[in-house]
Structure formats: C-alpha cells, structure tokens
Design an enzyme around this catalytic site. Structure first.
Site, PDB file in Angstrom:
ATOM      1  N   TYR A 180       0.736  -1.139   0.058  1.00 42.65           N
ATOM      2  CA  TYR A 180      -0.009   0.050   0.028  1.00 42.65           C
ATOM      3  C   TYR A 180       0.973   1.125   0.133  1.00 42.65           C
ATOM      4  CZ  TYR A 180      -3.815  -3.362   0.946  1.00 42.65           C
ATOM      5  OH  TYR A 180      -4.520  -4.406   0.683  1.00 42.65           O
ATOM      6  N   GLY A 324      -4.383 -14.418  12.552  1.00 47.59           N
ATOM      7  CA  GLY A 324      -5.594 -13.686  11.902  1.00 47.59           C
ATOM      8  C   GLY A 324      -6.484 -14.834  11.759  1.00 47.59           C
ATOM      9  N   CYS A 348      -9.109 -23.519  11.729  1.00 49.13           N
ATOM     10  CA  CYS A 348      -8.819 -23.016  10.403  1.00 49.13           C
ATOM     11  C   CYS A 348      -8.486 -23.940   9.262  1.00 49.13           C
ATOM     12  CB  CYS A 348      -8.072 -21.778  10.214  1.00 49.13           C
ATOM     13  SG  CYS A 348      -7.522 -21.305   8.598  1.00 49.13           S
ATOM     14  N   CYS A 354     -11.582 -16.766   3.354  1.00 47.89           N
ATOM     15  CA  CYS A 354     -11.805 -15.390   3.547  1.00 47.89           C
ATOM     16  C   CYS A 354     -11.052 -14.483   2.680  1.00 47.89           C
ATOM     17  CB  CYS A 354     -10.929 -15.364   5.004  1.00 47.89           C
ATOM     18  SG  CYS A 354      -9.445 -16.226   5.054  1.00 47.89           S
TER      19      CYS A 354
HETATM   20  C1  LIG Z   1      -9.545 -11.175   4.722  1.00 47.23           C
HETATM   21  C2  LIG Z   1      -8.294 -10.740   5.114  1.00 47.23           C
HETATM   22  C3  LIG Z   1      -8.081  -9.325   5.134  1.00 47.23           C
HETATM   23  C4  LIG Z   1      -6.821  -8.848   5.611  1.00 47.23           C
HETATM   24  N1  LIG Z   1      -6.895  -7.384   5.805  1.00 47.23           N
HETATM   25  C5  LIG Z   1      -5.548  -6.967   6.344  1.00 47.23           C
HETATM   26  C6  LIG Z   1      -5.509  -5.478   6.628  1.00 47.23           C
HETATM   27  O1  LIG Z   1      -6.426  -4.558   6.535  1.00 47.23           O
HETATM   28  N2  LIG Z   1      -4.324  -5.164   7.020  1.00 47.23           N
HETATM   29  C7  LIG Z   1      -3.481  -5.832   7.171  1.00 47.23           C
HETATM   30  O2  LIG Z   1      -2.020  -5.250   7.503  1.00 47.23           O
HETATM   31  N3  LIG Z   1      -3.240  -7.110   6.649  1.00 47.23           N
HETATM   32  C8  LIG Z   1      -4.364  -7.698   6.468  1.00 47.23           C
HETATM   33  N4  LIG Z   1      -4.393  -8.884   6.102  1.00 47.23           N
HETATM   34  C9  LIG Z   1      -3.271  -9.883   6.507  1.00 47.23           C
HETATM   35  C10 LIG Z   1      -3.480 -10.450   7.830  1.00 47.23           C
HETATM   36  O3  LIG Z   1      -3.520  -9.505   8.985  1.00 47.23           O
HETATM   37  C11 LIG Z   1      -2.319 -11.415   8.274  1.00 47.23           C
HETATM   38  O4  LIG Z   1      -1.272 -11.053   8.045  1.00 47.23           O
HETATM   39  C12 LIG Z   1      -2.614 -12.651   7.277  1.00 47.23           C
HETATM   40  O5  LIG Z   1      -3.851 -13.228   7.390  1.00 47.23           O
HETATM   41  C13 LIG Z   1      -1.531 -13.777   7.914  1.00 47.23           C
HETATM   42  O6  LIG Z   1      -1.900 -14.212   9.065  1.00 47.23           O
HETATM   43  P1  LIG Z   1      -2.861 -15.759   9.619  1.00 47.23           P
HETATM   44  O7  LIG Z   1      -1.682 -16.603   8.942  1.00 47.23           O
HETATM   45  O8  LIG Z   1      -2.613 -15.695  11.236  1.00 47.23           O
HETATM   46  O9  LIG Z   1      -4.078 -15.395   8.932  1.00 47.23           O
HETATM   47  C14 LIG Z   1      -5.889  -9.409   5.979  1.00 47.23           C
HETATM   48  C15 LIG Z   1      -5.857 -10.960   5.584  1.00 47.23           C
HETATM   49  C16 LIG Z   1      -7.129 -11.528   5.193  1.00 47.23           C
HETATM   50  C17 LIG Z   1      -7.334 -12.949   4.994  1.00 47.23           C
END
Ligand SMILES: Cc1cc2nc3c(=O)[nH]c(=O)nc-3n(C[C@H](O)[C@H](O)[C@H](O)COP(=O)(O)O)c2cc1C
Length: 380
Positions: A180, A324, A348, A354
């Site tokens: 971004y 997440g 999960c 998602c």
């Molecule tokens: C639906 C969705 C929305 C996300 N939105 C953001 C966001 O707004 N800002 C951000 O920094 N990361 C965003 N992410 C990334 C997550 O914060 C996270 O880093 C990523 O899912 C990996 O973590 P996990 O393996 O625990 O899911 C998003 C991920 C998903 C799946």
C-alpha cells in the site's frame, strides 16, 4: 484454571502506556462490514467483540482509510472524518470492557486500489500501475503524487491517529506493508522518484518517518505500531537486510512496536500464506528484523495454535504473535486454549475463502466460523 503450558503467552507486556494482558494479537483484517459511509456497523462491532470475548490481548481493528481518495472497496472502515468518531468510540470501549487493548490500523491504499471505486486517479510515489489491480479495474489509472499531495497524506494520517486516540484507541498502526501507499514509498520496486521522497533509503522512508514523528508530536499517550513487509518477495523489492537501515529510523521517529508481515499484491501468497508454504513461513524474517530494534516485535503468518505461539515466544524470535485466520475461524481460541478446552476449537482449514478479493465476494466470509459463513445475511 490457566493452562500452565502457556506461561509465555499468558505473560503481560507493557508497551508505552499500554499493558497487554497476553501475547496474542489480532492483526488488522479488512472485512468490508462497515456501514456505507465507513462508520462502524453492528456487524463490524460484533466481529471484533467476539475476538475480545475470546481473550485476545491486542486487537487491531481496520484497516481504516485515512483519506477519501483511498477507498479500494465498498464498506471499508474509515477514519477520515469526525463523523467516524462516535462509532469508533463505542467499538473501542466495548473492546476495552472485555479486557483487550483496542488498536486500529491506518491505511492509504495508494496504487493498490480501484479508480472505479474511488472515482479518482490513484495516488502513488511513481506512476507505475499495480500489476494486479490494473488487471481487474477497467478504469485503473495511477499518477505520481505532487509534494502538495504528500503533505496532504501526511496530515491525513496524523489527523486519523488523533481521531483514533479521541475515540479511545490505545494503539495506532501505520500500515507500511503489503504494497500500500507507504510501502510503495519505502520500496525501490515501486518508488522511482528523484526528489526528497525517492532515491536513497532515508528519502524513501521519509514520509513514514514524518508520519510517525507527527503522530508522536501530537499524541504523547498513544502506542505507535508500524506494520512492514519484511520481505516483499518481488524482484527488486525490499528484503530483510534492507531493514537494518530502515527500522532504526522508524524507532528514532517514535515507533513503539514493530509488526512484521510479508508480501505485496504481486506476492499475495506471502500476505496470506496458503498451506503449500507450510507452517510459520515468515518467522525467521521477524527474528532477523528483531535484531535491528529495541522495541517489541510481532510475528505473523500461519500460526494456528497457542502451542506454536508459545514455542515461538520461548525461542525469543518474537515478543507477540498475531493470529488472523485462526481467530476468525474461532474467536474463542485464546481462552479455549488457556482454560483447557482445546478440543472445542474450530480450526482454520486454510481454505482461504476469507480472501474475498480472490473469490469476487464483496466482503469477508469464513467457511469454519458458523457466524461468518456465506449463508448468513450479509449486512446484519
Ligand atoms: C480477509 C483478510 C483481510 C486482511 N486485511 C488486512 C488489513 O487490512 N491489513 C493488514 O495489514 N493485513 C491484512 N490481512 C493480513 C492479515 O493481517 C495477516 O497478516 C494474514 O492473514 C496472515 O496471518 P494468518 O496466517 O494468521 O492468517 C488480511 C488478511 C485477510 C485474509
């Protein structure tokens, strides 16, 4: 009784003026559940309060857009006007009331947005189209920001942080990850400017530094988190070694917490790692970057159990663990694990349904969480 095998995860951590009740973080997670005007809806509030009820230590709400010219989707959460403050106040107070620390991530989407949604040409350090978004949006147009526009964006971030604090947030996170706007400035991959905001490392980091300094100068209580992609995983992009220079600059400017993610849109599988990348694919990036800073570090990426989180904290690779998908699938995972009810956790499956931007859905669903399945009414 608290499960004694999670002693490190259950330990408190003071950051600035905030004391986190444990080491689990909910990372910013765009869901598109806000009202049409970007204010907090009941559905958005319920999404976060479920995670707070579940025992998460620090919850990053958002991402919330800091500027009206930076909206990539409908129903994105916003913090670009004072009209957003009442909804945020209620949200943060409901999170605090449950014992979690409320935070909010501040975003400008930059070139990773859609002109057809914003109604404007997209703003970026250089007029280089995002290879991903430009494929999807027939109206896609990006242009190089003027210094006047940079001044405006800097002010937008600082004003947004002030609104967040006014509404009761304890932590603001400046989004410098995932390709971004601020990531675009930071990276030689997307920043080809030749003025004081391009070229060498300091110049590319300058806008983020000015934003951190501006927030610190205006708000002395708030904790400032910075989320970065420690490796962009694109040719010519940022790698962990580049951060040995960048991170001390952010720390000197006033950063209190470093949140280490990975990837940009072209390397989307690094932002939300699929099962093919295995467990904890980015933990060594967090560990490497931790050597460059004195502030606490948060790691993320395919960490699906408190067992794994506990072992990471114990290893010293990270101070905090963001989960997440695990908390979206089961917002109660922290308390269920801490209070010996692990057999009841909805796990999960990494189906990655998602990731609504890949499925064409307007907002986030989860195939595991019974409240967030597709069959549930969309905007309740
Ligand atoms: C639906 C969705 C929305 C996300 N939105 C953001 C966001 O707004 N800002 C951000 O920094 N990361 C965003 N992410 C990334 C997550 O914060 C996270 O880093 C990523 O899912 C990996 O973590 P996990 O393996 O625990 O899911 C998003 C991920 C998903 C799946």
């Amino acid at each position: 009784m608290n499960n004694s095998k999670y002693q490190n995860i259950s330990s408190r951590l003071s950051i600035g003026r905030s004391e986190l009740p444990n080491r689990i973080v909910f990372p910013a997670w765009q869901v598109n559940y806000a009202n049409d005007d970007g204010t907090v809806s009941n559905k958005l509030q319920n999404f976060y309060t479920a995670i707070a009820d579940g025992g998460c230590g620090l919850i990053f709400t958002g991402a919330a857009a800091v500027s009206p010219d930076s909206i990539a989707f409908d129903r994105v959460m916003r913090i670009d006007s004072d009209e957003c403050i009442p909804g945020l106040t209620k949200l943060f107070s409901e999170i605090s009331r449950r014992g979690s620390i409320p935070g909010i991530q501040l975003i400008h989407f930059g070139r990773q947005a859609a002109s057809s949604v914003t109604g404007y040409d997209l703003l970026a350090p250089s007029a280089i189209p995002c290879p991903v978004m430009s494929q999807f949006d027939p109206d896609y147009k990006v242009r190089e920001m003027s210094t006047g526009e940079i001044d405006m964006v800097r002010k937008d971030f600082i004003d947004a942080a002030a609104r967040a604090e006014q509404a009761g947030a304890c932590v603001v996170e400046v989004h410098v990850a995932h390709g971004y706007l601020l990531n675009e400035f930071l990276s030689p991959y997307s920043n080809h400017r030749s003025d004081q905001y391009g070229g060498n490392t300091y110049n590319r980091a300058r806008l983020t530094i000015e934003i951190i300094e501006g927030i610190r100068a205006r708000l002395d209580r708030i904790v400032i988190s910075v989320r970065i992609s420690g490796n962009e995983f694109v040719d010519g992009g940022l790698t962990p070694a580049d951060f040995s220079k960048i991170i001390p600059l952010f720390e000197e400017a006033g950063m209190d917490l470093l949140n280490v993610s990975a990837g940009v849109y072209e390397s989307m599988d690094r932002i939300v790692p699929p099962s093919s990348l295995g467990e904890t694919p980015h933990i060594n990036i967090a560990a490497e970057l931790k050597q460059f800073t004195n502030v606490p570090v948060c790691a993320v990426g395919s960490i699906f159990s408190l067992d794994k989180a506990e072992s990471i904290i114990l290893s010293g690779k990270s101070d905090l663990i963001a989960m997440g998908r695990a908390q979206v699938a089961d917002p109660g995972i922290v308390n269920k694990s801490l209070y010996k009810n692990e057999s009841d956790i909805h796990k999960c499956t990494r189906c990655n349904e998602c990731t609504f931007w890949t499925t064409g859905d307007p907002q986030m669903y989860c195939s595991v969480n019974p409240v967030l399945k597709r069959k549930i009414e969309v905007y309740t």
